[in-house]
Scaffold this motif. Structure first.
Motif, PDB file in Angstrom:
ATOM      1  N   SER A  96       0.828  -1.202   0.000  1.00  0.00           N
ATOM      2  CA  SER A  96       0.000   0.000   0.000  1.00  0.00           C
ATOM      3  C   SER A  96       0.865   1.256   0.000  1.00  0.00           C
ATOM      4  N   ALA A  97       1.974   1.213   0.753  1.00  0.00           N
ATOM      5  CA  ALA A  97       2.867   2.366   0.809  1.00  0.00           C
ATOM      6  C   ALA A  97       3.520   2.639  -0.539  1.00  0.00           C
ATOM      7  N   ILE A  98       3.937   1.586  -1.216  1.00  0.00           N
ATOM      8  CA  ILE A  98       4.551   1.762  -2.537  1.00  0.00           C
ATOM      9  C   ILE A  98       3.534   2.311  -3.528  1.00  0.00           C
ATOM     10  N   ASP A  99       2.296   1.831  -3.427  1.00  0.00           N
ATOM     11  CA  ASP A  99       1.236   2.388  -4.273  1.00  0.00           C
ATOM     12  C   ASP A  99       1.056   3.880  -4.012  1.00  0.00           C
ATOM     13  N   GLY A 100       1.375   4.305  -2.785  1.00  0.00           N
ATOM     14  CA  GLY A 100       1.260   5.712  -2.429  1.00  0.00           C
ATOM     15  C   GLY A 100       2.467   6.541  -2.836  1.00  0.00           C
ATOM     16  N   GLY A 101       3.438   5.910  -3.476  1.00  0.00           N
ATOM     17  CA  GLY A 101       4.589   6.646  -3.992  1.00  0.00           C
ATOM     18  C   GLY A 101       5.756   6.761  -3.036  1.00  0.00           C
ATOM     19  N   PHE A 102       5.743   6.009  -1.933  1.00  0.00           N
ATOM     20  CA  PHE A 102       6.824   6.111  -0.956  1.00  0.00           C
ATOM     21  C   PHE A 102       8.020   5.258  -1.367  1.00  0.00           C
ATOM     22  N   GLU A 103       9.185   5.738  -1.009  1.00  0.00           N
ATOM     23  CA  GLU A 103      10.423   4.990  -1.179  1.00  0.00           C
ATOM     24  C   GLU A 103      10.743   4.305   0.143  1.00  0.00           C
ATOM     25  N   LEU A 104      11.104   3.031   0.092  1.00  0.00           N
ATOM     26  CA  LEU A 104      11.376   2.288   1.322  1.00  0.00           C
ATOM     27  C   LEU A 104      12.815   2.512   1.779  1.00  0.00           C
ATOM     28  N   THR A 105      12.982   2.564   3.101  1.00  0.00           N
ATOM     29  CA  THR A 105      14.313   2.708   3.690  1.00  0.00           C
ATOM     30  C   THR A 105      14.405   1.830   4.928  1.00  0.00           C
ATOM     31  N   ASP A 106      15.622   1.490   5.327  1.00  0.00           N
ATOM     32  CA  ASP A 106      15.830   0.777   6.594  1.00  0.00           C
ATOM     33  C   ASP A 106      16.602   1.642   7.591  1.00  0.00           C
ATOM     34  N   ASN A 107      16.660   2.940   7.313  1.00  0.00           N
ATOM     35  CA  ASN A 107      17.389   3.889   8.167  1.00  0.00           C
ATOM     36  C   ASN A 107      16.395   4.761   8.921  1.00  0.00           C
ATOM     37  N   PRO A 140       1.585  10.914  22.533  1.00  0.00           N
ATOM     38  CA  PRO A 140       0.991  11.855  21.579  1.00  0.00           C
ATOM     39  C   PRO A 140       1.782  12.000  20.286  1.00  0.00           C
ATOM     40  N   GLU A 141       3.025  11.507  20.267  1.00  0.00           N
ATOM     41  CA  GLU A 141       3.806  11.563  19.027  1.00  0.00           C
ATOM     42  C   GLU A 141       3.222  10.665  17.935  1.00  0.00           C
ATOM     43  N   VAL A 142       2.389   9.698  18.339  1.00  0.00           N
ATOM     44  CA  VAL A 142       1.769   8.792  17.364  1.00  0.00           C
ATOM     45  C   VAL A 142       0.689   9.545  16.594  1.00  0.00           C
ATOM     46  N   ASP A 143       0.749   9.464  15.279  1.00  0.00           N
ATOM     47  CA  ASP A 143      -0.165  10.215  14.413  1.00  0.00           C
ATOM     48  C   ASP A 143      -1.363   9.400  13.937  1.00  0.00           C
ATOM     49  N   ALA A 144      -1.283   8.079  14.049  1.00  0.00           N
ATOM     50  CA  ALA A 144      -2.421   7.250  13.635  1.00  0.00           C
ATOM     51  C   ALA A 144      -2.305   5.882  14.279  1.00  0.00           C
ATOM     52  N   VAL A 145      -3.467   5.308  14.638  1.00  0.00           N
ATOM     53  CA  VAL A 145      -3.512   3.920  15.086  1.00  0.00           C
ATOM     54  C   VAL A 145      -4.445   3.172  14.137  1.00  0.00           C
ATOM     55  N   ILE A 146      -3.950   2.021  13.664  1.00  0.00           N
ATOM     56  CA  ILE A 146      -4.660   1.236  12.658  1.00  0.00           C
ATOM     57  C   ILE A 146      -4.834  -0.174  13.199  1.00  0.00           C
ATOM     58  N   GLY A 147      -6.063  -0.621  13.351  1.00  0.00           N
ATOM     59  CA  GLY A 147      -6.342  -1.934  13.925  1.00  0.00           C
ATOM     60  C   GLY A 147      -5.972  -3.088  13.008  1.00  0.00           C
ATOM     61  N   THR A 148      -6.151  -4.295  13.522  1.00  0.00           N
ATOM     62  CA  THR A 148      -5.700  -5.505  12.812  1.00  0.00           C
ATOM     63  C   THR A 148      -6.424  -5.744  11.502  1.00  0.00           C
ATOM     64  N   THR A 149      -7.654  -5.241  11.372  1.00  0.00           N
ATOM     65  CA  THR A 149      -8.411  -5.474  10.142  1.00  0.00           C
ATOM     66  C   THR A 149      -8.465  -4.241   9.253  1.00  0.00           C
ATOM     67  N   TYR A 168      -5.587  -2.449   7.910  1.00  0.00           N
ATOM     68  CA  TYR A 168      -4.325  -2.007   7.325  1.00  0.00           C
ATOM     69  C   TYR A 168      -4.467  -1.562   5.873  1.00  0.00           C
ATOM     70  N   GLU A 169      -5.599  -1.848   5.242  1.00  0.00           N
ATOM     71  CA  GLU A 169      -5.831  -1.310   3.903  1.00  0.00           C
ATOM     72  C   GLU A 169      -5.880   0.222   3.911  1.00  0.00           C
ATOM     73  N   ASP A 170      -6.150   0.811   5.091  1.00  0.00           N
ATOM     74  CA  ASP A 170      -6.305   2.265   5.201  1.00  0.00           C
ATOM     75  C   ASP A 170      -5.024   2.978   5.608  1.00  0.00           C
ATOM     76  N   VAL A 171      -3.900   2.266   5.600  1.00  0.00           N
ATOM     77  CA  VAL A 171      -2.637   2.879   6.019  1.00  0.00           C
ATOM     78  C   VAL A 171      -2.260   4.044   5.113  1.00  0.00           C
ATOM     79  N   LYS A 172      -2.410   3.870   3.810  1.00  0.00           N
ATOM     80  CA  LYS A 172      -2.049   4.931   2.875  1.00  0.00           C
ATOM     81  C   LYS A 172      -2.799   6.223   3.198  1.00  0.00           C
ATOM     82  N   LYS A 173      -4.103   6.121   3.419  1.00  0.00           N
ATOM     83  CA  LYS A 173      -4.915   7.300   3.750  1.00  0.00           C
ATOM     84  C   LYS A 173      -4.482   7.902   5.086  1.00  0.00           C
ATOM     85  N   ALA A 174      -4.171   7.036   6.058  1.00  0.00           N
ATOM     86  CA  ALA A 174      -3.750   7.522   7.377  1.00  0.00           C
ATOM     87  C   ALA A 174      -2.441   8.298   7.280  1.00  0.00           C
TER      88      ALA A 174
END
Length: 441
Positions: free
Chosen positions: A23-34, A94-103, A105-111
């Motif tokens: 979903s993140a890649i569909d949103g145009g994000f580049e993956l990193t491990d840093n 409060p630093e957390v910007d979104a919480v996404i439940g177990t069912t 995760y399809e909404d991660v991109k929007k979050a």
């Protein structure tokens, strides 16, 4: 923008994480491990037992610091901890910007999009919703094996377990979606499919009206490129004669099965809410070994369950000695809030739990070492996972070794093997849980 995903907990969570990455890649994000360069960090959390919950919280707090010291603009928490403690996470971190439940995760991109606008998102869907598996999945491990999660949730409601409250009731993934996933994984170079779910043995019962696991295994074995299929989390009461026959006759299905039994005292099994008894467990082990003589059996046990007496423990010890499981893991009982067992009055002291665990593991270690010694001189197929250049060896596993939980086989750096190659070897030495071998002549 750059995104980092941290996947905690079990292999089933890892599968969810790979869909999140898709979903993140569909949103145009580049993956990193840093962590320092990540603009977005997603933590797919776990809270199955207390230690897992603490690891998740510590990881969230650690990553939150990068809002001060790094590039972090959005911190997203997904998975079991988010499902169980969404409001508490919002209040305490409060630093957390979104919480996404177990069912959800399809909404991660929007979050993520909302978080980057400065908006907080809480997305907790119906616990029995099943996200589509017919979506982009990123093969993240880069190994010759991958996990195929064939169902979500559980209907067993064992008295110690929180999973039904976190993951919902049992829902099988439609077979066509699983075949599509497996074909994709094969195209990525995967040679070994590891079948996982909270319970694999009930696959299909909810959507097809019958147990369809054997049909699924047969169709998976027809996929070109898939060489091994391994079965984990098979509840003993649902291991059928049909499944045993499929394992025996299909050369791609590993002669290996993981079946969590948790205890051997009928009294404790009943208090746990398990749906089997000691006599049935013994009969099943005998049946498996009779029909598939070279089968490798893995199980897990819990020590210190409320009400476990010295006599119950000794019964479990005798059972372990008698059964001589090839692989065995032991966990101390963890009292999880909102489970029936946590309210039982006869809780066991932690030091007693640990003492009992240590005794069983010492016995099992001796059994495992003896069984490894018995394999010296035998031939076995080994799937190559990589090499340790500093040690001048290839690293691989037999059909009897699941990744991350079982031992390895080490071969000298002769020949030119690639990850995923399957090599017939002769076992030359046993070193603890691991084996040394040379290619067969």
């Amino acid at each position: 923008m750059r995104l980092l995903l941290i996947s905690l907990g079990c292999d089933k969570n890892l599968v969810d994480s790979e869909f999140i990455l898709g979903s993140a890649i569909d949103g145009g994000f580049e993956l990193t491990d840093n962590e320092e360069e990540a603009d977005v960090i997603i933590i797919n959390s776990c809270c199955f037992i207390h230690d897992a919950k603490m690891e998740s919280i510590e990881t969230i707090l650690e990553m939150a610091e990068y809002k001060k010291t790094g590039n972090l603009k959005a911190l997203i928490v997904c998975g079991c901890l988010a499902q169980r403690y969404a409001d508490e996470i919002r209040e305490e971190i409060p630093e957390v910007d979104a919480v996404i439940g177990t069912t959800a995760y399809e909404d991660v991109k929007k979050a993520i999009e909302e978080a980057l606008k400065g908006n907080y998102t809480k997305c907790i869907k119906d616990i029995d919703y099943l996200p589509s598996q017919d979506a982009r999945r990123v093969f993240s491990t880069g190994t010759c094996y991958s996990y195929l999660k064939i169902a979500e949730g559980c209907n067993k409601h064992c008295t110690y377990c929180i999973i039904p409250k976190l993951r919902g009731s049992y829902r099988s993934v439609p077979m066509e979606e699983l075949i599509s996933q497996a074909e994709y994984l094969s195209d990525c170079g995967v040679k070994e499919l590891i079948i996982v779910a909270q319970e694999t043995t009930l696959y299909g019962i909810d959507i097809y009206g019958h147990n369809a696991l054997c049909e699924l295994l047969e169709r998976l074995s027809d996929i070109e490129g898939i060489e091994w299929i391994r079965l984990l989390y098979a509840y003993p009461e649902d291991i059928t004669d049909e499944l045993i026959l499929a394992m025996k006759n299909n050369p791609k299905i590993c002669h290996y099965i993981d079946m969590p039994i948790q205890h051997a005292s009928d009294k404790i099994l009943k208090r746990m809410g398990r749906r089997t008894d000691k006599a049935s467990l013994i009969n099943l082990v005998k049946k498996l070994r009779y029909n598939i003589p070279d089968i490798i059996l893995r199980t897990t046990l819990i020590t210190g369950f409320p009400g476990e007496t010295d006599e119950d423990h000794e019964e479990l010890v005798s059972f372990v000695k008698e059964m001589r499981f090839d692989r065995l893991g032991v966990f101390p009982y963890s009292a999880e809030e909102n489970t029936p067992a946590a309210e039982f009055e006869d809780q066991i002291d932690d030091d007693i739990k640990q003492t009992r665990l240590d005794e069983i593991m010492n016995i099992q270690q001796q059994i495992a070492f003896e069984l490894a010694e018995e394999r010296i001189g035998n031939n076995a197929d080994v799937i190559i996972e990589g090499e340790l250049v500093s040690e001048d060896v290839y690293v691989g596993r037999t059909m009897g070794d699941a990744p991350d939980v079982d031992g390895c086989v080490f071969l000298p750096l002769t020949g030119e093997y690639m990850s995923g190659d399957i090599v017939n070897v002769t076992i030359t030495e046993a070193v603890g849980y691991d084996l040394m071998a040379v290619p067969s002549l």
